[in-house]
Design an enzyme around this catalytic site. Structure first.
Site, mmCIF file in Angstrom:
data_model
loop_
_atom_site.group_PDB
_atom_site.id
_atom_site.type_symbol
_atom_site.label_atom_id
_atom_site.label_comp_id
_atom_site.label_asym_id
_atom_site.label_seq_id
_atom_site.Cartn_x
_atom_site.Cartn_y
_atom_site.Cartn_z
ATOM 1 N N LEU A 107 0.987 -1.125 -0.060
ATOM 2 C CA LEU A 107 -0.030 -0.092 0.147
ATOM 3 C C LEU A 107 1.047 1.244 -0.007
ATOM 4 O O LEU A 107 1.853 1.374 0.688
ATOM 5 C CB LEU A 107 -0.850 -0.055 1.369
ATOM 6 N N ASP A 108 0.388 2.094 -0.769
ATOM 7 C CA ASP A 108 0.937 3.523 -0.834
ATOM 8 C C ASP A 108 0.618 4.353 0.317
ATOM 9 O O ASP A 108 -0.361 3.932 0.981
ATOM 10 C CB ASP A 108 0.743 4.236 -2.195
#
Length: 219
Positions: free
Chosen positions: A7-8
């Site tokens: 995940l960013d």
């Protein structure tokens, strides 16, 4: 189901607008640059700041390096605390963990800041590894961060299959970085990218909200 979820941070896990834009405004002010509409600075959210100062405000390479230092003056003491959690994301993490997914952070933000932000928001416990960029520029692209993260997983669990990994992010940089390793991406439309941006880079999946993101990961 995707077993490993990358995940960013900014615009995906967190709502970072206040801290990042305030930091950019502070840095630009050091060069005598004023900005009337702070929303025009939203493109700074996501990509490496060094590149953004050069692209969006025409700073030289040397000036951009100095601008990043000015930005950090503000961000390291104030900006890291000007963050919120994107709607539905913590519940999504709980669901994914219950279903056996392993969660990781892959951000272009300096790793130190990423860890401080997630600790402040009490989200750090959801992630096996929090991977970010380095201050010395030895790891400053999304692809470099993902490579570092993959090495960490391999050392801990053995080399994973790329088919078991999904990247989640809100900008084209997430798609491009993941594609370098044959990893598909979910483009979230609640961040700072757009449907058009994701379509232009052939992002495989789009999610309007955290619930849709979970459905794609678990399908």
């Amino acid at each position: 189901m995707y077993k490993y979820v990358f995940l960013d941070l900014d615009g995906t896990i967190t709502e970072p607008e206040e801290g990042i834009i305030n930091g950019v405004l502070y840095a630009l002010s050091k060069f005598g640059i004023t900005v009337e509409d702070r929303t025009t600075l939203y493109p700074y959210i996501g990509p490496p700041l060094r590149d953004s100062f050069r692209e969006f405000h025409g700073l030289s390479e040397e000036e951009a390096e100095q601008a990043v230092l000015y930005y950090r003056e503000y961000y390291s003491t104030k900006g890291i605390y000007q963050n919120g959690i994107m709607p539905g994301m913590e519940a999504a993490f709980q669901t994914l963990q219950e279903r056996g997914c392993h969660l990781y952070v892959a951000t272009s933000k300096p790793e130190l800041y990423a860890k401080q932000i997630l600790e402040h928001l009490k989200l750090d416990g959801y992630f096996d590894i929090i991977a970010g960029s380095t201050f010395d520029k030895s790891r400053d692209s999304k692809a470099a961060v993902i490579e570092y993260l993959l090495a960490g997983i391999a050392a801990d669990q053995g080399k994973p299959s790329m088919d078991d990994i999904i990247m989640v992010g809100d900008r084209e940089f997430d798609v491009i970085g993941a594609r370098a390793f044959g990893i598909e991406t979910i483009g979230v439309l609640f961040g700072y990218g757009s449907k058009e941006e994701f379509e232009a880079c052939d992002c495989r999946y789009l999610a309007e909200n955290a619930e849709e993101m979970v459905q794609i990961i678990l399908r």
